[in-house]
Design a protein around this motif. Structure first.
Motif, PDB file in Angstrom:
ATOM      1  N   VAL A  48      17.910  39.264  27.047  1.00 46.03           N
ATOM      2  CA  VAL A  48      16.854  38.028  27.375  1.00 46.03           C
ATOM      3  C   VAL A  48      16.581  37.900  28.812  1.00 46.03           C
ATOM      4  O   VAL A  48      15.758  36.884  29.411  1.00 46.03           O
ATOM      5  N   GLY A  49      17.082  38.941  29.543  1.00 38.67           N
ATOM      6  CA  GLY A  49      16.597  39.040  30.975  1.00 38.67           C
ATOM      7  C   GLY A  49      17.351  38.141  31.967  1.00 38.67           C
ATOM      8  O   GLY A  49      16.829  37.657  32.866  1.00 38.67           O
ATOM      9  N   THR A  50      18.617  37.992  31.636  1.00 37.99           N
ATOM     10  CA  THR A  50      19.306  36.728  32.555  1.00 37.99           C
ATOM     11  C   THR A  50      21.001  37.188  32.963  1.00 37.99           C
ATOM     12  O   THR A  50      21.234  38.042  32.371  1.00 37.99           O
ATOM     13  N   GLU A  51      21.311  36.887  33.873  1.00 41.12           N
ATOM     14  CA  GLU A  51      22.754  36.995  34.203  1.00 41.12           C
ATOM     15  C   GLU A  51      23.644  36.111  33.647  1.00 41.12           C
ATOM     16  O   GLU A  51      23.412  34.924  33.593  1.00 41.12           O
ATOM     17  N   PRO A  52      24.643  36.710  32.697  1.00 47.27           N
ATOM     18  CA  PRO A  52      25.539  35.791  32.133  1.00 47.27           C
ATOM     19  C   PRO A  52      26.552  35.148  32.960  1.00 47.27           C
ATOM     20  O   PRO A  52      26.912  35.546  34.194  1.00 47.27           O
ATOM     21  N   LEU A  53      27.038  33.896  32.674  1.00 45.81           N
ATOM     22  CA  LEU A  53      28.074  33.106  33.385  1.00 45.81           C
ATOM     23  C   LEU A  53      29.351  33.154  32.451  1.00 45.81           C
ATOM     24  O   LEU A  53      29.504  33.221  31.488  1.00 45.81           O
ATOM     25  N   GLY A  54      30.169  33.409  33.363  1.00 48.32           N
ATOM     26  CA  GLY A  54      31.459  33.423  32.801  1.00 48.32           C
ATOM     27  C   GLY A  54      32.524  32.224  33.234  1.00 48.32           C
ATOM     28  O   GLY A  54      32.423  31.796  34.349  1.00 48.32           O
ATOM     29  N   VAL A  55      33.123  31.687  32.169  1.00 54.45           N
ATOM     30  CA  VAL A  55      34.089  30.613  32.558  1.00 54.45           C
ATOM     31  C   VAL A  55      35.432  30.849  32.029  1.00 54.45           C
ATOM     32  O   VAL A  55      35.535  31.251  30.798  1.00 54.45           O
ATOM     33  N   CYS A  56      36.684  30.604  32.613  1.00 55.84           N
ATOM     34  CA  CYS A  56      37.929  30.660  32.145  1.00 55.84           C
ATOM     35  C   CYS A  56      38.058  29.706  30.893  1.00 55.84           C
ATOM     36  O   CYS A  56      37.818  28.647  30.918  1.00 55.84           O
ATOM     37  N   SER A  57      38.472  30.177  29.962  1.00 54.71           N
ATOM     38  CA  SER A  57      38.684  29.574  28.601  1.00 54.71           C
ATOM     39  C   SER A  57      39.530  28.185  28.782  1.00 54.71           C
ATOM     40  O   SER A  57      39.318  27.234  28.113  1.00 54.71           O
ATOM     41  N   LEU A  58      40.614  28.414  29.465  1.00 50.66           N
ATOM     42  CA  LEU A  58      41.595  27.489  29.551  1.00 50.66           C
ATOM     43  C   LEU A  58      40.780  26.333  30.421  1.00 50.66           C
ATOM     44  O   LEU A  58      41.250  25.020  29.924  1.00 50.66           O
TER      45      LEU A  58
END
Length: 235
Positions: free
Chosen positions: A86-96
């Motif tokens: 979809v042409g975007t950068e993914p965002l990562g978040v610690c699951s905890l």
């Protein structure tokens, strides 16, 4: 415009939200195997339920663990691939982070309260991180700031560190090893991270200019290892 969030750290979970953080649809399967088989159909289900499709997605969020190698990798690869499409950068978040933030929300914990989030790491160990609860974000979820972790340890060793002292303890790890956490302030909370809360945290942090890489938190080596070179037999 919508937000898609996926997490395979403790279950197979997906959520779809509006870009202001309002939940639209969510699905969770308590499955510790078959992540690759289940995740994509689950994503299709929430699009079908909402009447939306992938063209509406402008933000993709993925839980970064900690978790075992194979299951976590499925969620991260899916999130990254969808974001690329979809042409975007993914965002990562610690699951905890989601466990701590949702517990703070459920129990109306005041800013400054310490929360120890613990999840099942198997091998009689837990993944853990200690947080300080912050103020409510614009998305309606409390921000949480990590004080220590994430790391992996046995429940007994974690208690010996003293991190649970003065903290509210939440997560599946506390229930699995109830004897070790018997003297701690254990509170009820969802056993697995909420992808809705993960996405809300990601939106709040993006608004604050926080970098959110999708680097996986494996914390230990995968069970499957490449065999070493054979030793030569001497005649």
């Amino acid at each position: 415009m919508t937000v898609l969030c996926v997490d395979t750290s403790a279950a197979v979970s997906v959520s779809l939200l509006s870009d202001d953080g309002t939940a639209i649809a969510s699905r969770t399967l308590r499955e510790q195997r078959r992540h690759a088989e289940l995740l994509t159909p689950l994503i299709k289900e929430i699009f079908d339920e909402s009447g939306l499709d992938s063209s509406s997605v402008t933000t993709v969020v993925a839980g970064t663990g900690p978790a075992p190698f194979t299951g976590l990798r499925v969620g991260l690869v899916t999130g990254r691939t969808f974001a690329f499409g979809v042409g975007t950068e993914p965002l990562g978040v610690c699951s905890l982070d989601a466990l701590a933030a949702e517990a703070a929300q459920i129990h109306a914990l005041k800013a400054g309260t310490k929360v120890l989030a613990v999840s099942d790491a198997r091998r009689r160990e837990v993944y853990y991180a200690l947080y300080t609860v912050g103020e409510l974000t614009a998305q309606g979820v409390p921000e949480v700031t990590v004080v220590e972790g994430p790391e992996v340890a046995s429940a007994a060793d974690l208690i010996e560190t003293g991190l649970a002292r003065g903290a509210v303890v939440v997560g599946e790890g506390a229930a699995l090893y109830a004897e070790a956490f018997a003297g701690a302030d254990v509170r009820s909370a969802p056993a697995v991270p909420s992808t809705t809360v993960l996405a809300q945290l990601a939106l709040a942090r993006r608004g604050a200019g926080v970098d959110q890489p999708t680097t996986p938190l494996y914390l230990r080596r995968p069970d499957a290892q490449v065999p070493g070179a054979r030793k030569r037999a001497l005649g």
